[in-house]
Write a protein that holds these residues in place. Structure first.
Motif, PDB file in Angstrom:
ATOM      1  N   ALA A   1       0.824  -1.210   0.000  1.00  0.00           N
ATOM      2  CA  ALA A   1       0.000   0.000   0.000  1.00  0.00           C
ATOM      3  C   ALA A   1       0.857   1.257   0.000  1.00  0.00           C
TER       4      ALA A   1
ATOM      5  N   PHE B   1       0.773   3.952  -2.864  1.00  0.00           N
ATOM      6  CA  PHE B   1       0.464   5.339  -2.529  1.00  0.00           C
ATOM      7  C   PHE B   1       1.425   6.282  -3.251  1.00  0.00           C
TER       8      PHE B   1
ATOM      9  N   ARG C   1       1.335   6.043  -7.061  1.00  0.00           N
ATOM     10  CA  ARG C   1       0.011   6.462  -7.521  1.00  0.00           C
ATOM     11  C   ARG C   1      -0.721   5.359  -8.290  1.00  0.00           C
ATOM     12  N   THR C   2      -0.587   4.124  -7.776  1.00  0.00           N
ATOM     13  CA  THR C   2      -1.277   2.998  -8.408  1.00  0.00           C
ATOM     14  C   THR C   2      -2.420   2.470  -7.550  1.00  0.00           C
ATOM     15  N   ASP C   3      -2.526   2.947  -6.302  1.00  0.00           N
ATOM     16  CA  ASP C   3      -3.591   2.494  -5.413  1.00  0.00           C
ATOM     17  C   ASP C   3      -4.677   3.550  -5.262  1.00  0.00           C
ATOM     18  N   THR C   4      -5.833   3.090  -4.869  1.00  0.00           N
ATOM     19  CA  THR C   4      -6.964   3.961  -4.574  1.00  0.00           C
ATOM     20  C   THR C   4      -6.657   4.762  -3.312  1.00  0.00           C
ATOM     21  N   PRO C   5      -7.047   6.032  -3.273  1.00  0.00           N
ATOM     22  CA  PRO C   5      -6.834   6.809  -2.039  1.00  0.00           C
ATOM     23  C   PRO C   5      -7.442   6.094  -0.834  1.00  0.00           C
TER      24      PRO C   5
ATOM     25  N   THR D   1      -6.080   3.434   0.655  1.00  0.00           N
ATOM     26  CA  THR D   1      -5.585   2.059   0.771  1.00  0.00           C
ATOM     27  C   THR D   1      -4.491   1.953   1.819  1.00  0.00           C
TER      28      THR D   1
END
Length: 176
Positions: free
Chosen positions: A65, A69, A72-76, A78
């Motif tokens: 995560a 973060f 910039r590959t995860d959903t905000p 996470t």
């Protein structure tokens, strides 16, 4: 969950499972690979060996995560969810930090992952993260000379919740 009798070492990086599995025949070492968290916890609890080595990283969700973060590959959110889930597991005793991480060939890791191991975790407890060549012999050598040093900060809430401010290429840089 009480502290284990053994020194717990997580092997991380490419081929961690293969390397960890090859250590099982060494004197005073109980090793396993491909364990889920529950199996790894059971291995640690039942062992009477000086060292228990496995590849089931209790911080893997947080590490993934954190990298997501900053890449910039995860959903905000996470990272925050992973941190809170890990903290809840630490409080319940279903998650336990190892004594050491041995990171195989960290220079070959993707940049953000390398910063996780050698920046974030090593910054939190420098003697608890040790780079090694990706072989059972190299890890066995590391086991024979593990350094002493301060344990992970306890409680871990502050450093885990502060991960969103631990910028990959700035972690460990004075004044950053």
């Amino acid at each position: 969950m009480p502290r284990p009798n053994s020194t717990v070492v997580i092997v991380a990086g490419a081929d961690a499972g293969k390397v960890a599995a090859r250590l099982d025949g060494l004197a005073n070492v109980r090793a396993a690979a491909g364990q889920d968290d529950d199996s790894a916890r059971e291995l640690v609890a039942q062992s009477h060996a000086a060292y228990v080595v496995h590849d089931a990283d209790p911080l893997s969700g947080v590490a993934t995560a954190w990298a997501g973060f900053f890449d910039r590959t995860d959903t905000p959110g996470t990272l925050e969810v992973a941190v809170e889930t890990t903290l809840a597991g630490l409080r319940r005793g279903t998650v336990q930090l190892p004594d050491y991480y041995v990171v195989l060939d960290p220079e070959s890791l993707p940049e953000t992952e390398k910063h996780w191991w050698l920046g974030v975790l090593a910054g939190v407890s420098p003697s608890r993260v040790i780079p090694a060549k990706p072989s059972a012999g190299a890890v066995a050598d590391v086991l024979s000379r593990l350094p002493s040093g301060r344990w992970w900060p306890d409680p871990p809430d502050e450093w885990l919740r502060g991960l969103g401010r631990a910028i990959p290429d700035r972690v460990g840089v004075p004044g950053a």
